[in-house]
Design an enzyme around this catalytic site. Structure first.
Site, short mmCIF file in Angstrom:
data_model
loop_
_atom_site.label_atom_id
_atom_site.label_comp_id
_atom_site.label_asym_id
_atom_site.label_seq_id
_atom_site.Cartn_x
_atom_site.Cartn_y
_atom_site.Cartn_z
N LEU A 196 1.21 -1.02 -0.08
CA LEU A 196 -0.28 -0.15 0.20
C LEU A 196 0.81 1.19 -0.18
CD1 LEU A 196 -2.96 -1.02 3.10
CD2 LEU A 196 -3.03 -0.92 0.22
N VAL A 248 2.21 2.25 -3.12
CA VAL A 248 1.48 2.48 -4.32
C VAL A 248 1.18 3.96 -3.50
CG1 VAL A 248 -1.16 2.50 -4.64
CG2 VAL A 248 0.07 0.70 -4.55
N HIS A 249 0.83 4.65 -2.04
CA HIS A 249 0.58 5.59 -1.84
C HIS A 249 2.32 7.00 -2.17
CE1 HIS A 249 0.80 8.97 0.93
NE2 HIS A 249 1.20 8.52 1.84
N ILE A 250 3.70 5.96 -2.45
CA ILE A 250 4.62 6.48 -2.86
C ILE A 250 4.87 6.97 -4.38
CG2 ILE A 250 7.25 6.40 -2.90
CD1 ILE A 250 7.33 4.88 -0.56
#
Lengths: 294, 207
Positions: free
Chosen positions: B164, B167-169
């Site tokens: 997750l 994906v955030h970065i």
């Protein structure tokens, strides 16, 4: 102690082959519970040879002393009083590491080389590589390893790997006055146990048998039991021990798959960027707002 | 620091500091945790001074992350309530991923994807803290059945959470003009209008 680096069959947290060109004889300790008198000479010999002294505990009203295994007590006698066929039976079991053929501790250990299994079957802890996480305790089906409060390293019976490496029997075997403890090749021990079991059956213990649990691939410490159909009588010796499915799941295929999945996320991000390009603010919108601001 | 007085403030200094305490803890935890996750990653323990130090430090950093995440959770919780517009956004997330976001439904301060991430991270954090405490032998000595369950939950949740965060970065790298919001707090008006139009309207009062 790594006296036999050529003879290491398995090594914790290691994904490549161990040295395996040389074959050695599998050894085993046989504990004949039916001839044990509970004298604790084996406990004393273990302390003496390994030079470990547990703290003096307190008397809890039973013979068990020390009460439990610890980082300084690698073997303890466990005394159970049970009633069988209308008679009291005093079942005394020498507890300690079973030296499993499929060791749960070794499977669970995350530190490379902190737990090894020699080709002769002995499972040994190399404390200098131990990181003190206690995963070995989580992996063990027999509740044997103990973390020392002094140095946070895990300890247990070594089956006197240092003595065995130079052709001697373990210290406990040497001290046993009744012959309840025997040491030799695994096959010899099975053959000897067969004679003992036949003798016990003749004397009325119809369920006598050898405890060499196959759920952990057999063990290199085996018991002759008068009631082999009910091992739990002997201070909760597990009926059919095996590595917990939780541990198998935790240390099995799931982790390499998760690693691949994470690598997949990282690579998909890279290829998304180079195929779709960055998501930039449109020139149109920038110009529009610049005009507004002016 | 003001780059352009017209820029919009997206995060205050406290919010940024809070985010980065969580972020630094997460990176340290992921690196030390991976060392125990699989032998392939064990060399990462060297970054912490070896396996023993990694084992000692990991849970304390975890406690710091849990506390700082809790603060961040209460800061941003009300902004992450899921609305019908978010559901529509999520149902059309394929267009977004395809790089064509101009027809996406108008979004407030956070879009549907960011809100999903917020709640997913909150759940992961809770599972990691509880299972982590169960495994922490320096302080706790719990029944082996519980520990066996805890280690599986901890490892599985950690793997999901690392995914997750990747994906955030990546989302922050992909959407240009985003990372500065977490560095020094502001975004351009054009950025806000394109990616979070409802928020843009709310803070500027413009259409």
């Amino acid at each position: 102690m790594a006296l036999q680096s050529l003879d290491i069959a398995r090594r914790s947290a290691t994904t490549t082959e161990s040295p395996s060109v040389r074959q050695t004889t599998e050894v085993a300790k046989l504990i004949d519970v039916t001839t044990c008198i509970g004298c604790k000479a084996c406990q004393a010999a273990c302390m003496e040879w390994n030079d470990i002294r547990d703290e003096v505990g307190s008397n809890a009203g039973i013979y068990d002393n020390p009460r439990d295994l610890s980082a300084e007590s690698w073997t303890v006698m466990r005394y159970s009083e049970v009633e069988e066929n209308g008679k009291l039976e005093w079942l005394i079991r020498k507890d300690g590491c079973m030296h499993c053929a499929e060791p749960g501790c070794l499977k669970a250990c995350p530190a490379p080389g902190a737990i090894v299994q020699y080709a002769n079957g002995i499972v040994d802890f190399h404390e200098e590589y131990c990181i003190g996480c206690g995963y070995c305790i989580t992996g063990c089906p027999f509740n044997v390893p103990r973390i020392s409060r002094k140095d946070n390293k895990a300890y247990k019976c070594t089956l006197c790997s240092d003595r065995v490496a130079v052709g001697q029997e373990p210290a406990c075997i040497k001290a046993c006055p009744t012959g309840a403890l025997q040491f030799g090749s695994k096959q010899q021990m099975k053959d000897y146990a067969e004679e003992r079991v036949a003798d016990l059956k003749e004397r009325g213990f119809k369920d006598a048998g050898l405890y060499d649990p196959q759920g952990v691939g057999g063990t290199h410490v085996m018991y002759v039991l008068h009631h082999a159909d009910r091992p739990q009588l002997y201070n909760n010796l597990p009926d059919n021990p095996s590595i917990s499915p939780m541990v198998a799941l935790w240390k099995g295929i799931a982790k390499p798959l998760a690693t691949l999945a994470l690598a997949g996320v990282a690579l998909s991000s890279l290829f998304h960027y180079i195929t779709k390009g960055p998501n930039e603010v449109s020139k149109e919108l920038e110009d529009e707002l610049e005009k507004e601001e002016a | 620091m003001i780059r352009n007085p017209k820029d919009l403030t997206r995060y205050t200094a406290q919010e940024r500091a809070n985010h980065w305490v969580v972020g630094i803890c997460f990176i340290l935890l992921a690196l030390s945790g991976l060392a125990f996750f699989h032998p392939a990653f064990f060399p990462l323990a060297q970054l912490f001074g070896g396996g023993v130090w990694a084992r000692i430090l990991h849970p304390y950093i975890g406690v710091l992350m849990a506390l700082s995440f809790l603060a961040m959770f209460f800061r941003f919780r009300s902004l992450n309530q899921v609305t019908p517009a978010d559901k529509e956004w999520l149902s059309r997330v394929g267009e977004m991923v395809d790089g064509n976001d101009h027809n996406m439904p108008e979004q407030g301060k956070y879009n549907g994807g960011q809100k999903m991430l917020f709640w997913a991270l909150a759940v992961c954090m809770l599972l990691l803290v509880v299972s982590g405490l169960v495994m922490w032998r320096a302080w706790f000595n719990l029944p082996v059945g519980m520990v066996r369950f805890g280690v599986v939950i901890h490892a599985a949740t950690a793997a999901v959470m690392i995914g997750l965060i990747m994906v955030h970065i990546y989302a922050a790298i992909w959407v240009k003009g985003t990372i500065r919001a977490m560095w020094y707090g502001t975004v351009t008006r054009a950025w806000a209008k394109q990616h979070h139009r409802a928020w843009y309207r709310q803070v500027t009062g413009k259409s």
